[in-house]
Design a protein around this motif. Structure first.
Motif, PDB file in Angstrom:
ATOM      1  N   ASN A  36       0.591  -1.124  -0.082  1.00  0.00           N
ATOM      2  CA  ASN A  36       0.011  -0.213  -0.014  1.00  0.00           C
ATOM      3  C   ASN A  36       0.872   1.348   0.103  1.00  0.00           C
ATOM      4  OD1 ASN A  36      -2.321  -1.510  -0.036  1.00  0.00           O
ATOM      5  ND2 ASN A  36      -2.516  -1.593   2.381  1.00  0.00           N
ATOM      6  N   PHE A  37       2.101   1.045   0.208  1.00  0.00           N
ATOM      7  CA  PHE A  37       3.000   2.274   0.180  1.00  0.00           C
ATOM      8  C   PHE A  37       3.135   3.129  -1.346  1.00  0.00           C
ATOM      9  CE2 PHE A  37       7.153   4.322   0.160  1.00  0.00           C
ATOM     10  CZ  PHE A  37       7.174   5.041   1.304  1.00  0.00           C
ATOM     11  N   GLU A  38       3.107   4.331  -1.366  1.00  0.00           N
ATOM     12  CA  GLU A  38       2.819   5.150  -2.479  1.00  0.00           C
ATOM     13  C   GLU A  38       4.085   5.334  -2.971  1.00  0.00           C
ATOM     14  OE1 GLU A  38       0.231   5.879  -4.008  1.00  0.00           O
ATOM     15  OE2 GLU A  38      -1.113   4.975  -2.490  1.00  0.00           O
ATOM     16  N   GLY A  39       5.202   5.328  -2.180  1.00  0.00           N
ATOM     17  CA  GLY A  39       6.650   5.711  -2.730  1.00  0.00           C
ATOM     18  C   GLY A  39       7.524   4.511  -3.088  1.00  0.00           C
ATOM     19  N   ALA A  40       8.710   4.935  -3.295  1.00  0.00           N
ATOM     20  CA  ALA A  40       9.575   3.623  -3.702  1.00  0.00           C
ATOM     21  C   ALA A  40      10.023   2.862  -2.508  1.00  0.00           C
ATOM     22  CB  ALA A  40      10.990   4.245  -4.466  1.00  0.00           C
ATOM     23  N   ILE A  41      10.462   1.563  -2.808  1.00  0.00           N
ATOM     24  CA  ILE A  41      10.899   0.871  -1.468  1.00  0.00           C
ATOM     25  C   ILE A  41      12.178   0.057  -2.193  1.00  0.00           C
ATOM     26  CG2 ILE A  41      10.568  -1.492  -0.095  1.00  0.00           C
ATOM     27  CD1 ILE A  41       7.622  -0.628  -0.158  1.00  0.00           C
ATOM     28  N   VAL A  42      13.357   0.099  -1.241  1.00  0.00           N
ATOM     29  CA  VAL A  42      14.641  -0.590  -1.591  1.00  0.00           C
ATOM     30  C   VAL A  42      14.430  -1.567  -0.448  1.00  0.00           C
ATOM     31  CG1 VAL A  42      17.153  -0.270  -1.877  1.00  0.00           C
ATOM     32  CG2 VAL A  42      15.373   1.474  -2.443  1.00  0.00           C
ATOM     33  N   ALA A  43      14.558  -2.840  -1.001  1.00  0.00           N
ATOM     34  CA  ALA A  43      14.355  -3.847   0.214  1.00  0.00           C
ATOM     35  C   ALA A  43      15.709  -4.959   0.102  1.00  0.00           C
ATOM     36  CB  ALA A  43      13.029  -4.530   0.350  1.00  0.00           C
ATOM     37  N   VAL A  44      16.370  -5.162   0.995  1.00  0.00           N
ATOM     38  CA  VAL A  44      17.332  -6.021   0.821  1.00  0.00           C
ATOM     39  C   VAL A  44      16.818  -7.458   1.825  1.00  0.00           C
ATOM     40  CG1 VAL A  44      19.743  -6.740   1.441  1.00  0.00           C
ATOM     41  CG2 VAL A  44      19.103  -4.534   0.273  1.00  0.00           C
ATOM     42  N   SER A  45      16.668  -8.473   1.143  1.00  0.00           N
ATOM     43  CA  SER A  45      16.088  -9.422   1.975  1.00  0.00           C
ATOM     44  C   SER A  45      16.698 -10.840   1.472  1.00  0.00           C
ATOM     45  CB  SER A  45      14.561  -9.241   2.085  1.00  0.00           C
ATOM     46  OG  SER A  45      14.112 -10.302   2.968  1.00  0.00           O
ATOM     47  N   HIS A  46      16.794 -11.671   2.492  1.00  0.00           N
ATOM     48  CA  HIS A  46      16.961 -13.122   1.959  1.00  0.00           C
ATOM     49  C   HIS A  46      15.703 -13.896   1.943  1.00  0.00           C
ATOM     50  CE1 HIS A  46      21.152 -12.333   3.440  1.00  0.00           C
ATOM     51  NE2 HIS A  46      21.302 -13.109   2.368  1.00  0.00           N
ATOM     52  N   ASP A  47      14.511 -13.482   2.447  1.00  0.00           N
ATOM     53  CA  ASP A  47      13.044 -13.858   2.631  1.00  0.00           C
ATOM     54  C   ASP A  47      12.625 -14.004   1.185  1.00  0.00           C
ATOM     55  OD1 ASP A  47      10.536 -14.896   2.895  1.00  0.00           O
ATOM     56  OD2 ASP A  47      10.389 -13.534   4.897  1.00  0.00           O
ATOM     57  N   ARG A  48      12.677 -15.042   0.442  1.00  0.00           N
ATOM     58  CA  ARG A  48      12.122 -14.843  -0.929  1.00  0.00           C
ATOM     59  C   ARG A  48      10.690 -14.772  -1.036  1.00  0.00           C
ATOM     60  NH1 ARG A  48      16.834 -17.724  -0.761  1.00  0.00           N
ATOM     61  NH2 ARG A  48      18.375 -17.723  -2.542  1.00  0.00           N
ATOM     62  N   TYR A  49       9.882 -15.267  -0.162  1.00  0.00           N
ATOM     63  CA  TYR A  49       8.485 -15.322  -0.026  1.00  0.00           C
ATOM     64  C   TYR A  49       8.282 -13.852   0.023  1.00  0.00           C
ATOM     65  CZ  TYR A  49       3.664 -15.989   1.337  1.00  0.00           C
ATOM     66  OH  TYR A  49       2.281 -15.544   1.214  1.00  0.00           O
ATOM     67  N   PHE A  50       8.790 -13.033   1.011  1.00  0.00           N
ATOM     68  CA  PHE A  50       8.590 -11.548   0.997  1.00  0.00           C
ATOM     69  C   PHE A  50       8.844 -10.723  -0.155  1.00  0.00           C
ATOM     70  CE2 PHE A  50      10.473  -7.352   2.267  1.00  0.00           C
ATOM     71  CZ  PHE A  50       9.062  -6.918   3.155  1.00  0.00           C
ATOM     72  N   LEU A  51       9.829 -11.115  -0.811  1.00  0.00           N
ATOM     73  CA  LEU A  51      10.264 -10.536  -1.963  1.00  0.00           C
ATOM     74  C   LEU A  51       9.330 -10.731  -3.171  1.00  0.00           C
ATOM     75  CD1 LEU A  51      14.351 -11.172  -2.070  1.00  0.00           C
ATOM     76  CD2 LEU A  51      12.705  -9.149  -1.743  1.00  0.00           C
ATOM     77  N   ARG A  52       8.871 -12.285  -3.128  1.00  0.00           N
ATOM     78  CA  ARG A  52       7.838 -12.241  -4.126  1.00  0.00           C
ATOM     79  C   ARG A  52       6.480 -11.664  -3.992  1.00  0.00           C
ATOM     80  NH1 ARG A  52       9.660 -18.244  -4.023  1.00  0.00           N
ATOM     81  NH2 ARG A  52      10.774 -18.557  -6.245  1.00  0.00           N
ATOM     82  N   LYS A  53       6.254 -11.210  -2.698  1.00  0.00           N
ATOM     83  CA  LYS A  53       4.928 -10.410  -2.376  1.00  0.00           C
ATOM     84  C   LYS A  53       5.192  -8.882  -2.616  1.00  0.00           C
ATOM     85  CE  LYS A  53       1.925 -12.719  -0.265  1.00  0.00           C
ATOM     86  NZ  LYS A  53       0.468 -13.028  -0.838  1.00  0.00           N
ATOM     87  N   ILE A  54       6.221  -8.221  -2.434  1.00  0.00           N
ATOM     88  CA  ILE A  54       6.387  -7.059  -2.538  1.00  0.00           C
ATOM     89  C   ILE A  54       7.010  -6.391  -3.727  1.00  0.00           C
ATOM     90  CG2 ILE A  54       6.130  -6.679  -0.147  1.00  0.00           C
ATOM     91  CD1 ILE A  54       9.098  -5.846  -0.340  1.00  0.00           C
ATOM     92  N   ALA A  55       7.790  -7.314  -4.334  1.00  0.00           N
ATOM     93  CA  ALA A  55       8.822  -6.663  -5.468  1.00  0.00           C
ATOM     94  C   ALA A  55       7.984  -6.503  -6.856  1.00  0.00           C
ATOM     95  CB  ALA A  55       9.733  -7.698  -5.715  1.00  0.00           C
TER      96      ALA A  55
END
Length: 141
Positions: A36-55
């Protein structure tokens, strides 16, 4: 602290391993907030499930070069053969470990059950004689 980023207006959110030490409901809430965040997100994560959800875009940094992949983590894996191979090997390794753990768990539980049954039978056999003798001795004394 994670909820604070939703209140002030911001255009960039930087997350470094945001899902570490979070329980499942907290992770789900973070995923929803990121979506729901309107801006840009730079995320570094080893959690592949999380990356699949937000990227919605993946930037790979390798040997000092940036490679842009428009799309989610799945698109990144499709276009990057090396990453897909690593992911596949990782999943196979996890499945093999789970299989070993299941076999070991079932063997241990069977052995433990058998041992417990033998111990219970021994206790019953030895305890029964002692109880009758003590019971009768109390009656007739």
């Amino acid at each position: 602290a994670l909820a604070k980023f939703m209140t002030p207006p911001a255009s960039l959110l930087v997350l470094d391993e945001p899902t570490n030490h979070l329980d499942i409901p907290s992770k789900e809430m973070l995923e929803q907030a990121c979506q729901n965040f309107e801006g840009a997100i730079v995320a570094v994560s080893h959690d592949r499930y999380f990356l699949r959800k937000i990227a919605t875009r993946v930037l790979e940094i390798k040997d000092g070069n940036f490679v842009n992949y428009d799309g989610d983590y799945g698109v990144f894996l499709e276009k990057n053969a090396e990453a897909a191979e690593v992911e596949g090997m990782r999943e196979e390794k996890i499945k093999a470990q789970e299989k070993k753990m299941t076999k070991a768990k079932s063997k241990i539980s069977k052995a433990e059950k058998k041992l417990a049954k033998k111990q219970k039978a021994k206790q019953f056999a030895s305890g029964q004689k002692g109880k009758k003798a003590s019971k009768n001795s109390k009656r007739w004394s």
